[in-house]
Design a protein around this motif. Structure first.
Motif, PDB file in Angstrom:
ATOM      1  N   TYR A  49      31.072  41.264  35.930  1.00 37.11           N
ATOM      2  CA  TYR A  49      31.174  39.821  36.147  1.00 37.11           C
ATOM      3  C   TYR A  49      32.423  39.206  35.545  1.00 37.11           C
ATOM      4  N   GLY A  50      33.142  39.958  34.701  1.00 29.06           N
ATOM      5  CA  GLY A  50      34.316  39.397  34.053  1.00 29.06           C
ATOM      6  C   GLY A  50      35.513  39.370  34.996  1.00 29.06           C
ATOM      7  N   SER A  51      36.529  38.547  34.630  1.00 29.32           N
ATOM      8  CA  SER A  51      37.754  38.518  35.434  1.00 29.32           C
ATOM      9  C   SER A  51      38.591  39.744  35.072  1.00 29.32           C
ATOM     10  N   GLU A  52      39.563  40.049  35.922  1.00 26.67           N
ATOM     11  CA  GLU A  52      40.426  41.186  35.639  1.00 26.67           C
ATOM     12  C   GLU A  52      41.164  40.984  34.314  1.00 26.67           C
ATOM     13  N   GLU A  53      41.539  39.756  34.095  1.00 27.43           N
ATOM     14  CA  GLU A  53      42.235  39.439  32.857  1.00 27.43           C
ATOM     15  C   GLU A  53      41.346  39.710  31.641  1.00 27.43           C
ATOM     16  N   GLN A  54      40.070  39.311  31.743  1.00 31.89           N
ATOM     17  CA  GLN A  54      39.141  39.566  30.632  1.00 31.89           C
ATOM     18  C   GLN A  54      38.931  41.061  30.433  1.00 31.89           C
ATOM     19  N   GLN A  55      38.844  41.778  31.540  1.00 29.74           N
ATOM     20  CA  GLN A  55      38.661  43.225  31.425  1.00 29.74           C
ATOM     21  C   GLN A  55      39.834  43.863  30.684  1.00 29.74           C
TER      22      GLN A  55
ATOM     23  N   THR B  88      24.965  30.122  30.104  1.00 30.02           N
ATOM     24  CA  THR B  88      26.368  30.502  30.286  1.00 30.02           C
ATOM     25  C   THR B  88      26.783  31.527  29.232  1.00 30.02           C
ATOM     26  N   PHE B  89      27.597  32.496  29.666  1.00 30.62           N
ATOM     27  CA  PHE B  89      27.984  33.642  28.830  1.00 30.62           C
ATOM     28  C   PHE B  89      29.350  33.373  28.201  1.00 30.62           C
ATOM     29  N   LEU B  90      29.400  33.262  26.884  1.00 30.43           N
ATOM     30  CA  LEU B  90      30.668  32.965  26.207  1.00 30.43           C
ATOM     31  C   LEU B  90      31.043  34.042  25.192  1.00 30.43           C
TER      32      LEU B  90
ATOM     33  N   GLY C 187      26.435  28.702  34.071  1.00 27.50           N
ATOM     34  CA  GLY C 187      25.025  28.554  34.451  1.00 27.50           C
ATOM     35  C   GLY C 187      24.382  29.774  35.075  1.00 27.50           C
ATOM     36  N   LYS C 188      25.150  30.864  35.195  1.00 23.85           N
ATOM     37  CA  LYS C 188      24.593  32.013  35.920  1.00 23.85           C
ATOM     38  C   LYS C 188      24.299  33.227  35.023  1.00 23.85           C
ATOM     39  N   ALA C 189      24.397  33.023  33.723  1.00 28.14           N
ATOM     40  CA  ALA C 189      24.380  34.190  32.834  1.00 28.14           C
ATOM     41  C   ALA C 189      23.030  34.896  32.761  1.00 28.14           C
ATOM     42  N   TRP C 190      21.952  34.218  33.132  1.00 33.40           N
ATOM     43  CA  TRP C 190      20.647  34.894  33.081  1.00 33.40           C
ATOM     44  C   TRP C 190      20.654  36.125  33.985  1.00 33.40           C
TER      45      TRP C 190
END
Lengths: 386, 374
Positions: free
Chosen positions: A97-103, A181-183, A226-229
């Motif tokens: 679910y992470g962005s390429e940048e986050q990866q 939300t996932f932070l 809002g989609k982290a569940w």
């Protein structure tokens, strides 16, 4: 039907054994140096430092049977300590679910065991009912960051972690599973306070984490607001193999037999005591059955099928077995299990037996308490309504 | 590594399943229980025609040459139907005794007749003082002019009254509990000096206490047993336990699934019983113990197929587990069916009773746990 490993798997097993025996720790040498070097060498084998990562992210792309062999072999060998939080819990979320940048930003440090992560899920009023979480994340007016306020609890190793991955609430207007939300939040900053919780075994591994007006840039949000569940639930589906810890329990059983055999009782040992011996036997039978339940589950996974109903029982059976092993260790220690100081008294194995047992009571509580697991099986496998 | 049935095994499983669902309704079964013979000759014939009776008999004796894994597939399905026919006594126990103990002449005399159902055999191994020990044998066979003369008493012999012949363990030498000195004899049930006291067992099957008074057995009817009768008996018991365990697993599956279905239909306090968490968790436990039994059944069966009696310890583990868990599942199926679980009308009671009997056959759970612990 057959229970043999095919020749590829036998070959794999041989090379794993070779690797593990070639690279075991030499007493007296620098442990940390050995540890990091071990992971580097495992990496050179083709992603053995990250067995469960997909090939796309540098993992080995093993079959379920190969994973099983790895579990079996590493349970018997000395491997360096490792933590699951970044490697097995956060990494799959980032990959999916992470962005390429986050990866690119986070995965290499996780893989190199450079950065320690902790998991900010549970809260004082959100345990088994995790979706009830209240830690609030408010988006700033300019949309550049969130302001996080709330309390996380049972946060394992928060006191040594560099970062925490957190489930936070950004919306409480709908169903409680929505609006989460996932932070990703750095730990070393003002506004984050870590308070140790000493558990009944005397250990400090879990903590309470207070977050007060902590600013988190939006680029540290994983996936959509809002989609982290869904993300957190998807993660559970990833934990297919190794759930029951069977290989480690088999090794622990051998150790228990040796320990109990060293406890004298009359002319024999504790293992000659029929009631103790039968308890060990009962446990071994349960372990033998669970081992095959795991193999059945692996075989269907290897065939590409959805996990069958048998796989749902692995966490329950596996953790119960681990607890029974701990309990029998304490029983074997007899009165010496009561000694609580730094110096061993009586049987050497009794030292640490009690704290191990006490800590093991958490096995059927964390990661979904056994009662919650039974709810899940009732609903998803037996088709009973909640 | 795989746990899928082979195409042949799948066919076998489907065909037994079809037979059970078409031919074995409970009310019909209960009428058959009351008949003089206690089982249906017609069904027996069907089992012969479909090749089930010869499933584990070598091909040269008109069987299908299957392994314990094939018998497992058959027995698991038969267990779902609570069959009354003496499949286990004749096609498993007696056939194994002849396979492991018989010489060529003995095998070619008996095995084809077991496979085609023309002869029905049973195994007379238990004695009252021996409880579950196969080697505790007082029945004696004295060598004489015409062969051997048998004297003694055998207990709980399955379907003996309808059997044509029995395979009987008896001592030619040694003291009561010695493992050596035991031999196996094929004895015609019509022979002079045999008294068969037939009675029903709680699961609807038949058994008998048998007295042997100066029964003459021809020398050629002593099974060859080159390693002695006890080692053959022990291997027969292993096959027997695997078969019973498979039958038990079939019965357990019916029980947990019937319970899940019943609690969804039955309403109390204005909602289905299955809404109550305490009942849900009990059913989850029943399901888990069933799955564990199935895993152990696969493990023991595959190990025995590969290693023979070297897998004995796993067989002890299996018999312990299915005995203990079978009773757990049976008791809770009755409990969750409430008053209805106490009646003869519902099938749960009948599966429960079968599981109780299976626990005691060839050693109960306590016995096998102690054997396993060593």
């Amino acid at each position: 039907m057959d229970i043999d490993l095919n020749s590829d798997d036998q070959h794999f097993q041989k090379s794993v054994r070779q690797f593990l025996s070639d690279n075991s720790y030499v007493a007296g040498s620098d442990y940390n140096e050995w540890r990091l070097n071990w992971f580097r060498l495992a990496r050179d084998q083709g992603g053995w430092d990250v067995p469960k990562w997909p090939e796309k992210f540098g993992g080995p792309g093993w079959t379920p049977t190969q994973h099983y062999i790895w579990e079996q072999e590493t349970a018997r060998a000395q491997t360096p300590w490792d933590l699951p939080f970044g490697l097995s819990m956060l990494a799959p979320v980032l990959m999916n679910y992470g962005s390429e940048e986050q990866q690119q930003r986070f995965l290499p440090d996780i893989r190199d065991r450079k950065v320690n992560w902790c998991q900010g899920y549970s809260e004082p009023n959100a345990g088994s009912d995790l979706a009830n979480l209240k830690t609030k994340a408010e988006l700033s007016a300019d949309g550049s960051h969130y302001v996080v306020n709330g309390t996380k609890i049972w946060t394992t190793l928060a006191h040594i972690a560099d970062w925490i991955f957190c489930l936070t609430r950004t919306d409480d207007s709908g169903k409680k599973q929505d609006g989460i939300t996932f932070l990703l939040i750095p730990m070393k900053q003002a506004g984050i306070e870590v308070k140790p919780i000493i558990t009944l075994g005397g250990a400090h591994s879990v903590n309470m984490v207070h977050l007060t007006d902590v600013k988190v840039p939006v680029e540290n949000r994983v996936g959509e607001e809002g989609k982290a569940w869904t993300y957190a639930k998807g993660l559970l589906a990833h934990e297919r193999t190794g759930l029951a810890g069977i290989s480690r329990s088999l090794v622990a059983l051998e150790k228990l037999r040796k320990q109990a055999g060293s406890v004298t009782r009359g002319n024999g040992s504790l293992l000659d005591d029929p009631s103790y011996r039968l308890k060990v036997a009962e446990l071994e039978v349960e372990l033998m059955a669970t081992e095959f339940t795991e193999l059945r589950s692996l075989a269907s996974a290897a065939a590409g099928a959805e996990p069958g109903p048998e796989s749902s029982i692995l966490k329950l059976k596996g953790t119960e077995i681990q607890q029974r092993l701990q309990k029998l260790t304490v029983e074997a220690g007899g009165i010496y299990s009561a000694a609580w100081g730094a110096t061993p008294v009586g049987h050497t194995f009794a030292h640490g037996g009690m704290s191990g047992y006490l800590a093991s009571r958490a096995y059927t509580i964390y990661g979904g308490a056994s009662e919650v697991q039974r709810d899940v099986i009732a609903k998803n496998v037996l088709g009973l309504k909640k | 590594m795989n746990f899928d049935l082979s195409p042949e095994q799948q066919l076998l499983s489907d065909s037994v399943e079809r037979f059970i669902s078409d031919q074995y309704p409970l009310d019909q079964r209960q009428l058959t229980v009351l008949s003089e013979q206690g089982f249906s000759s017609e069904h027996w014939q069907t089992m012969a025609e479909l090749g089930w009776l010869g499933a584990s008999i070598p091909e040269q004796y008109q069987g299908f040459g299957g392994t314990q894994a094939d018998t497992m597939v058959l027995m698991e399905q038969l267990g779902k139907g609570l069959v009354l026919e003496p499949f286990f006594a004749s096609a498993v126990l007696a056939a194994s005794a002849l396979k492991y103990g018989g010489n060529e002449a003995q095998q070619s005399q008996w095995l084809p007749q077991i496979a085609d159902g023309s002869k029905q055999l049973s195994l007379a191994y238990a004695e009252q003082q021996g409880r579950f020990d196969l080697h505790d044998v007082l029945t004696r066979a004295e060598a004489g002019d015409q062969g051997f003369v048998l004297n003694g008493r055998k207990s709980m012999v399955l379907h003996a009254a309808s059997a044509d012949a029995l395979i009987v363990s008896a001592r030619t030498a040694g003291a009561q509990t010695e493992k050596s000195g035991i031999e196996l004899f094929v004895v015609d049930t019509q022979a002079d000096g045999i008294t068969i006291h037939d009675f029903p067992t709680v699961d609807g099957l038949r058994a008998a206490e048998i007295e042997f008074t100066n029964v003459v057995v021809a020398t050629e009817n002593k099974l060859a047993c080159p390693d002695g009768g006890f080692s053959v008996l022990n291997r027969v018991a292993i096959d027997g336990i695997l078969a019973l365990a498979a039958e038990a697993v079939g019965a357990m599956e019916v029980l947990y699934k019937d319970t899940v279905a019943y609690t969804q239909e039955r309403e109390q306090f204005d909602r289905p019983l299955s809404d109550f968490q305490v009942l849900q968790h009990r059913m989850v436990d029943m399901f888990m113990e069933y799955e564990q039994c199935k895993s152990m059944l696969y493990r023991a069966t595959l190990e025995v197929v590969q290693q023979g009696d070297a897998a004995q310890r796993t067989v002890h583990a299996l018999k312990y587990l299915i005995g203990k868990n079978g009773i757990f599942i049976g008791e809770n199926a009755v409990q969750l069916h409430g008053g209805m679980g106490m009646t003869e009308e519902l099938r749960v009671a009948h599966y429960f009773k079968r599981l109780l009997v299976i626990d005691a056959q060839f050693g109960n759970h306590d016995y096998h746990l102690a054997q396993f612990a060593g």
